[in-house]
Design an enzyme around this catalytic site. Structure first.
Site, mmCIF file in Angstrom:
data_model
loop_
_atom_site.group_PDB
_atom_site.id
_atom_site.type_symbol
_atom_site.label_atom_id
_atom_site.label_comp_id
_atom_site.label_asym_id
_atom_site.label_seq_id
_atom_site.Cartn_x
_atom_site.Cartn_y
_atom_site.Cartn_z
ATOM 1 N N ALA A 11 42.106 35.240 43.290
ATOM 2 C CA ALA A 11 43.188 34.398 43.814
ATOM 3 C C ALA A 11 43.580 34.786 45.230
ATOM 4 C CB ALA A 11 44.399 34.499 42.892
ATOM 5 N N GLY A 18 41.787 33.759 48.135
ATOM 6 C CA GLY A 18 41.313 32.829 49.177
ATOM 7 C C GLY A 18 42.443 31.983 49.738
ATOM 8 N N ARG A 68 40.798 23.813 52.293
ATOM 9 C CA ARG A 68 40.591 22.387 52.025
ATOM 10 C C ARG A 68 41.828 21.691 51.451
ATOM 11 N NH1 ARG A 68 35.036 23.793 48.936
ATOM 12 N NH2 ARG A 68 36.147 25.787 48.786
HETATM 13 C C1 UD1 Z 1 32.807 29.181 43.750
HETATM 14 C C2 UD1 Z 1 31.397 29.705 43.436
HETATM 15 C C3 UD1 Z 1 30.551 28.502 43.009
HETATM 16 C C4 UD1 Z 1 31.164 27.815 41.825
HETATM 17 C C5 UD1 Z 1 32.629 27.423 42.096
HETATM 18 C C6 UD1 Z 1 33.280 26.963 40.801
HETATM 19 C C7 UD1 Z 1 30.945 31.645 44.864
HETATM 20 C C8 UD1 Z 1 30.259 32.132 46.076
HETATM 21 N N1 UD1 Z 1 30.843 30.330 44.614
HETATM 22 O O1 UD1 Z 1 32.715 28.312 44.851
HETATM 23 O O2 UD1 Z 1 29.238 28.945 42.679
HETATM 24 O O3 UD1 Z 1 30.419 26.658 41.479
HETATM 25 O O4 UD1 Z 1 33.373 28.561 42.587
HETATM 26 O O5 UD1 Z 1 34.564 26.471 40.987
HETATM 27 O O6 UD1 Z 1 31.526 32.424 44.151
HETATM 28 N N2 UD1 Z 1 38.425 34.002 46.605
HETATM 29 C C9 UD1 Z 1 38.924 35.257 46.855
HETATM 30 N N3 UD1 Z 1 38.488 35.937 47.937
HETATM 31 C C10 UD1 Z 1 37.574 35.429 48.798
HETATM 32 C C11 UD1 Z 1 37.060 34.145 48.540
HETATM 33 C C12 UD1 Z 1 37.504 33.447 47.432
HETATM 34 O O7 UD1 Z 1 39.753 35.764 46.093
HETATM 35 O O8 UD1 Z 1 37.228 36.123 49.753
HETATM 36 C C13 UD1 Z 1 38.912 33.274 45.422
HETATM 37 C C14 UD1 Z 1 39.589 31.959 45.771
HETATM 38 O O9 UD1 Z 1 40.984 32.134 45.927
HETATM 39 C C15 UD1 Z 1 39.251 31.074 44.580
HETATM 40 C C16 UD1 Z 1 37.963 31.676 44.040
HETATM 41 O O10 UD1 Z 1 37.821 32.940 44.627
HETATM 42 O O11 UD1 Z 1 40.255 31.144 43.586
HETATM 43 C C17 UD1 Z 1 36.752 30.816 44.360
HETATM 44 O O12 UD1 Z 1 36.653 30.659 45.765
HETATM 45 P P1 UD1 Z 1 36.313 29.264 46.416
HETATM 46 O O13 UD1 Z 1 36.298 29.419 47.894
HETATM 47 O O14 UD1 Z 1 37.168 28.203 45.859
HETATM 48 O O15 UD1 Z 1 34.796 29.102 45.908
HETATM 49 P P2 UD1 Z 1 33.973 27.767 45.707
HETATM 50 O O16 UD1 Z 1 33.469 27.314 47.016
HETATM 51 O O17 UD1 Z 1 34.744 26.796 44.908
HETATM 52 CA CA CA Z 2 36.803 26.697 44.165
#
Ligand code: UD1
Ligand code: CA
Length: 455
Positions: free
Chosen positions: A10, A12, A16
């Site tokens: 949680a 990120g 978007r």
């Molecule tokens: C991610 C997956 C993808 C999957 C999708 C499902 C990866 C690389 N990709 O993509 O394969 O199909 O979820 O919904 O994992 N977050 C952090 N720290 C970060 C980046 C993200 O805590 O540095 C958290 C975000 O807050 C979020 C979650 O990780 O809750 C997923 O990140 P997000 O950027 O939404 O990934 P997707 O592009 O949706």
């Molecule tokens: Ca996502």
């Protein structure tokens, strides 16, 4: 029993969403997305839950409180990097770890349980929870070999045209052997289209090391939906709304048009209660049995007894006891408590006031800062004048009082039992039992004067 951990990602930003609010705090049916995830994990018998926070860390912590432990990801370098931040807390543990994103609010505890069971039966190093998306755009794709065995996950931005055609997607939920997870995380790199440390790369690494990599394909794509923008947020709300409405209908409530009935996750509804379309019930409201709620009503954090009728009215932080009714077009504000069998008609407002059993307030009345007894009759257009510009003052009205139409009761006042206020009075002094108070200018009729007027 094997030890079960869970990690919620949680940290990120949620670019978007184009919002000042941190993504995982956006609400689905009155509850933040990350709270939905945590609630379901709590039901899935997990020993330790760690939430990775970063962007908006303080607000996420404030929202979830002590229900979870926290790891801080200072810089958002990717989902793999996010999981690494939990190493100090759980990296050395035996057992299993389920990872869930904070932006997938529709998963149920039942699915997590099934994932654990599938994983344990196969003695896997990792089990990926997958589903088949009608439109897989944006999701990581599950790459299987010729005989259907999972090889790796490829992200949308790194996928070839052939890989983009794959409809089986990574839901972002996995069950890992905990120690194998942290060992493999040390080997991921950020040489990809987004320059991030992908958690998904751990799958390919474990596979190359000859570990048992499996996938549990769920049959309901909707449940796995990830919310990255407001369009998906609206869809998730619709799915959750249907789920909530179906639950209460199964429990015995009737809905005339469930598609336009908006009930929050924290609400409870009794049996044989009928709810028309275009009704909003929010927060932790509780609605009793045998109630009738018409379209145009909005009920927020309110407690409604049995047999209550609410007609096109707004209630916030209020309480209505059994058999009472309100509306159309009335407003109960915080700390309004409406006693049994009370009638509140149209265009009335009640704030911080108790209304005793059997009292009638039919039309165009404001009651604020007051305690009203039983069986009072309040005429049309009565105002409890509670504010002197600086302070609020209280009015007490005893049982069986009659307050004539268009009266002003200037607080503080004590209107005793069985007293009678004549219509049109501006009352500034308290009354005693059986008093009749009249406070208005006397009428004079000027003989033939109308003839002199220009009309
Ligand atoms: C991610 C997956 C993808 C999957 C999708 C499902 C990866 C690389 N990709 O993509 O394969 O199909 O979820 O919904 O994992 N977050 C952090 N720290 C970060 C980046 C993200 O805590 O540095 C958290 C975000 O807050 C979020 C979650 O990780 O809750 C997923 O990140 P997000 O950027 O939404 O990934 P997707 O592009 O949706
Ligand atoms: Ca996502």
């Amino acid at each position: 029993m094997v030890k079960r951990n869970a990690i919620i990602l949680a940290a990120g930003k949620g670019t978007r969403m184009r919002s000042k609010l941190h993504k995982v705090l956006h609400q689905v049916c009155g509850k933040s997305m990350v709270d939905h995830v945590l609630t379901q994990l709590e039901q899935a018998k997990i020993d330790t839950i760690v939430t990775v926070v970063g962007f908006g860390a303080d607000t996420v912590k404030e929202a979830l409180g002590h229900r979870t432990r926290y790891a801080l990801q200072k810089q958002q370098l990717g989902t793999g990097h996010a999981v690494m931040q939990t190493e100090d807390l759980i990296g050395k543990e035996d057992g299993e770890t389920v990872i869930v994103s904070g932006d997938t609010p529709l998963f149920t505890a039942e699915t997590f349980e099934k994932l654990f069971a599938y994983h344990e039966q196969r003695h896997a190093a990792v089990t990926i929870l997958t589903s088949v998306a009608p439109d897989p755009t944006g999701y990581g794709r599950i790459v299987r070999n010729d005989v259907g065995i999972v090889e790796r996950i490829v992200e949308q931005k790194d996928a070839t045209v052939q890989e983009q055609a794959i409809k089986e997607i990574n839901t972002g939920v996995y069950c890992f052997d905990n120690k194998k997870l942290f060992a493999a995380l040390k080997k991921i790199k950020n040489d990809n289209a987004q320059g991030e440390y992908y958690l998904t790369d751990v799958i390919g690494i474990l596979k190359q090391e000859g570990e048992n990599v499996t996938a549990f394909k769920m049959d309901n794509f909707e449940e796995s939906m990830g919310v990255n923008d407001r369009i998906a947020l609206a869809k998730a709300n619709k799915i959750m709304r249907d789920r909530i409405n179906e639950h209460w209908m199964r429990e015995g409530a009737s809905m005339i048009d469930p598609a336009t009935t908006y009930i929050d996750a924290g609400v409870k509804i009794g049996k044989d209660t009928v709810i028309e379309g275009n009704v909003v019930i929010q927060g932790n409201s509780v609605i009793g049995n045998d109630c009738y709620i018409t379209s145009g009503s909005r009920i927020v954090n309110s407690k409604i007894g049995d047999g209550v009728t609410i007609t096109s009215s707004t209630l916030e932080g209020a309480q209505m006891h059994n058999g009472s009714n309100i509306g159309p077009n009335s407003h109960l504000r915080p700390e309004a408590e409406i006693g049994e069998n009370v009638h509140i008609g149209n265009f009335c407002e009640v704030k911080k006031a108790y209304i005793g059993e059997g009292t009638k307030i039919g039309h165009l009345t404001y009651v604020g800062n007051a305690t009203l007894g039983k069986n009072i009759n309040i005429g049309c257009g009565v105002v409890f004048v509670n504010y002197d510009g600086t302070n609020k003052h209280h009015t007490n009205v005893g049982d069986h009082v009659f307050i004539g139409s268009n009266s002003n009761l200037i607080a503080p006042l004590n209107i005793a039992d069985d007293s009678f206020i004549a219509a049109g009075s501006t009352i500034t002094d308290s009354t005693e039992q059986y008093d009749m108070a009249i406070a208005r200018a006397r009428q004079t009729n000027k003989k033939d004067y109308a003839k002199k007027l220009p009309w």
